[in-house]
Write a protein that holds these residues in place. Structure first.
Motif, PDB file in Angstrom:
ATOM      1  N   ARG A  28       0.838  -1.197   0.000  1.00  0.00           N
ATOM      2  CA  ARG A  28       0.000   0.000   0.000  1.00  0.00           C
ATOM      3  C   ARG A  28       0.880   1.257   0.000  1.00  0.00           C
ATOM      4  NH1 ARG A  28      -3.130  -0.589   4.552  1.00  0.00           N
ATOM      5  NH2 ARG A  28      -4.350  -2.112   3.439  1.00  0.00           N
ATOM      6  N   GLU A  29       1.939   1.213   0.807  1.00  0.00           N
ATOM      7  CA  GLU A  29       2.879   2.344   0.851  1.00  0.00           C
ATOM      8  C   GLU A  29       3.588   2.510  -0.502  1.00  0.00           C
ATOM      9  OE1 GLU A  29       7.120   3.257   2.892  1.00  0.00           O
ATOM     10  OE2 GLU A  29       5.560   2.492   4.238  1.00  0.00           O
ATOM     11  N   VAL A  30       3.983   1.400  -1.092  1.00  0.00           N
ATOM     12  CA  VAL A  30       4.640   1.443  -2.406  1.00  0.00           C
ATOM     13  C   VAL A  30       3.688   2.033  -3.445  1.00  0.00           C
ATOM     14  CG1 VAL A  30       5.493  -0.006  -4.297  1.00  0.00           C
ATOM     15  CG2 VAL A  30       6.280  -0.419  -1.975  1.00  0.00           C
ATOM     16  N   ALA A  31       2.427   1.593  -3.446  1.00  0.00           N
ATOM     17  CA  ALA A  31       1.447   2.101  -4.408  1.00  0.00           C
ATOM     18  C   ALA A  31       1.221   3.598  -4.220  1.00  0.00           C
ATOM     19  CB  ALA A  31       0.126   1.345  -4.273  1.00  0.00           C
ATOM     20  N   ARG A  32       1.166   4.060  -2.975  1.00  0.00           N
ATOM     21  CA  ARG A  32       1.004   5.494  -2.709  1.00  0.00           C
ATOM     22  C   ARG A  32       2.186   6.293  -3.248  1.00  0.00           C
ATOM     23  NH1 ARG A  32      -1.188   4.675   2.594  1.00  0.00           N
ATOM     24  NH2 ARG A  32       0.954   4.653   3.295  1.00  0.00           N
ATOM     25  N   ASP A  33       3.398   5.769  -3.038  1.00  0.00           N
ATOM     26  CA  ASP A  33       4.591   6.451  -3.539  1.00  0.00           C
ATOM     27  C   ASP A  33       4.599   6.502  -5.065  1.00  0.00           C
ATOM     28  OD1 ASP A  33       5.418   6.801  -0.940  1.00  0.00           O
ATOM     29  OD2 ASP A  33       6.914   5.176  -0.984  1.00  0.00           O
ATOM     30  N   VAL A  34       4.233   5.402  -5.700  1.00  0.00           N
ATOM     31  CA  VAL A  34       4.198   5.362  -7.168  1.00  0.00           C
ATOM     32  C   VAL A  34       3.133   6.323  -7.686  1.00  0.00           C
ATOM     33  CG1 VAL A  34       3.682   3.899  -9.163  1.00  0.00           C
ATOM     34  CG2 VAL A  34       5.149   3.040  -7.337  1.00  0.00           C
ATOM     35  N   ARG A  35       1.972   6.375  -7.034  1.00  0.00           N
ATOM     36  CA  ARG A  35       0.923   7.319  -7.455  1.00  0.00           C
ATOM     37  C   ARG A  35       1.415   8.759  -7.342  1.00  0.00           C
ATOM     38  NH1 ARG A  35      -4.423   7.538  -4.102  1.00  0.00           N
ATOM     39  NH2 ARG A  35      -2.997   8.528  -2.651  1.00  0.00           N
ATOM     40  N   ARG A  36       2.126   9.068  -6.266  1.00  0.00           N
ATOM     41  CA  ARG A  36       2.661  10.424  -6.090  1.00  0.00           C
ATOM     42  C   ARG A  36       3.617  10.791  -7.228  1.00  0.00           C
ATOM     43  NH1 ARG A  36       7.173  11.361  -4.236  1.00  0.00           N
ATOM     44  NH2 ARG A  36       7.337   9.476  -2.987  1.00  0.00           N
ATOM     45  N   GLU A 133      13.022   6.364 -11.633  1.00  0.00           N
ATOM     46  CA  GLU A 133      12.628   6.930 -10.339  1.00  0.00           C
ATOM     47  C   GLU A 133      11.639   6.014  -9.618  1.00  0.00           C
ATOM     48  OE1 GLU A 133      10.666  11.024  -8.503  1.00  0.00           O
ATOM     49  OE2 GLU A 133      10.752  10.735 -10.674  1.00  0.00           O
ATOM     50  N   VAL A 134      10.707   5.446 -10.367  1.00  0.00           N
ATOM     51  CA  VAL A 134       9.720   4.537  -9.780  1.00  0.00           C
ATOM     52  C   VAL A 134      10.419   3.278  -9.273  1.00  0.00           C
ATOM     53  CG1 VAL A 134       7.729   3.085 -10.287  1.00  0.00           C
ATOM     54  CG2 VAL A 134       7.803   5.411 -11.154  1.00  0.00           C
ATOM     55  N   GLU A 135      11.317   2.733 -10.078  1.00  0.00           N
ATOM     56  CA  GLU A 135      12.032   1.523  -9.660  1.00  0.00           C
ATOM     57  C   GLU A 135      12.842   1.773  -8.396  1.00  0.00           C
ATOM     58  OE1 GLU A 135      14.356   0.120 -12.928  1.00  0.00           O
ATOM     59  OE2 GLU A 135      12.603  -0.426 -14.110  1.00  0.00           O
ATOM     60  N   THR A 136      13.536   2.913  -8.342  1.00  0.00           N
ATOM     61  CA  THR A 136      14.335   3.259  -7.162  1.00  0.00           C
ATOM     62  C   THR A 136      13.450   3.412  -5.928  1.00  0.00           C
ATOM     63  OG1 THR A 136      15.913   4.398  -8.579  1.00  0.00           O
ATOM     64  CG2 THR A 136      16.000   4.912  -6.241  1.00  0.00           C
ATOM     65  N   THR A 137      12.314   4.076  -6.085  1.00  0.00           N
ATOM     66  CA  THR A 137      11.391   4.276  -4.968  1.00  0.00           C
ATOM     67  C   THR A 137      10.868   2.945  -4.444  1.00  0.00           C
ATOM     68  OG1 THR A 137      10.735   6.407  -5.876  1.00  0.00           O
ATOM     69  CG2 THR A 137       9.241   5.407  -4.282  1.00  0.00           C
ATOM     70  N   VAL A 138      10.518   2.043  -5.347  1.00  0.00           N
ATOM     71  CA  VAL A 138      10.012   0.724  -4.945  1.00  0.00           C
ATOM     72  C   VAL A 138      11.101  -0.051  -4.211  1.00  0.00           C
ATOM     73  CG1 VAL A 138       9.224  -1.509  -5.821  1.00  0.00           C
ATOM     74  CG2 VAL A 138       8.243   0.600  -6.722  1.00  0.00           C
ATOM     75  N   GLN A 139      12.320  -0.034  -4.743  1.00  0.00           N
ATOM     76  CA  GLN A 139      13.419  -0.755  -4.090  1.00  0.00           C
ATOM     77  C   GLN A 139      13.702  -0.191  -2.703  1.00  0.00           C
ATOM     78  OE1 GLN A 139      16.627  -0.457  -6.889  1.00  0.00           O
ATOM     79  NE2 GLN A 139      15.801  -2.070  -8.211  1.00  0.00           N
TER      80      GLN A 139
END
Length: 148
Positions: A28-36, A133-139
């Motif tokens: 859920r946190e990952v999805a929120r970050d990706v949405r942002r 950026e998305v990949e880095t945020t998820v990792q």
């Protein structure tokens, strides 16, 4: 490449050890970050790969009563761009009522401007996508959850 496969396998094993409730919170946190990140791209009017979108067309009508707001200001809000997650996946998608508009603009399809109005070919303006950026945020989020 072989080293990345080993890291992926190691992360998959660690994720499998997490309880489903913890995985859901993490995703859920990952999805929120990706949405942002996607919202920031839409605000900046750029594709996920960093290229600028094609600007709006100028027409005779546009000059006298031009649209003063940026494209997709409402479409990027949390009301229409949803981030959902469960124990096995995280998803960022548009709601049902916004999907048609998003699809037309994302792929550059033809659509009517208004009900009964002329049909227009829209320029392709990718709204959602994966970039570095998305990949880095998820990792980073995965490592943060696994470490703490």
């Amino acid at each position: 490449m072989d080293e990345m496969q080993k890291v992926d396998d190691w992360l998959a094993a660690l994720l499998a050890n997490l309880e489903p409730a913890a995985r859901t919170r993490m995703l859920r946190e990952v999805a929120r970050d990706v949405r942002r990140i996607q919202q920031q791209n839409i605000t900046a009017q750029r594709a996920p790969d960093g290229t600028a979108w094609e600007p709006r067309r100028m027409s005779a009508r546009t000059k006298q009563g031009r649209v003063k707001r940026r494209m997709f200001t409402k479409l990027k809000t949390a009301k229409f761009l949803k981030a959902t997650a469960n124990a096995s996946q995280a998803e960022v998608s548009f709601t049902r009522q916004a999907q048609r508009i998003a699809r037309v603009h994302h792929y550059g399809l033809r659509d009517r401007v208004s009900r009964g109005g002329p049909e227009v070919k829209y320029a392709a303006r990718p709204l959602l996508g994966i970039n570095g950026e998305v990949e880095t945020t998820v990792q980073e989020a995965l490592l943060r959850w696994l470490a703490g």
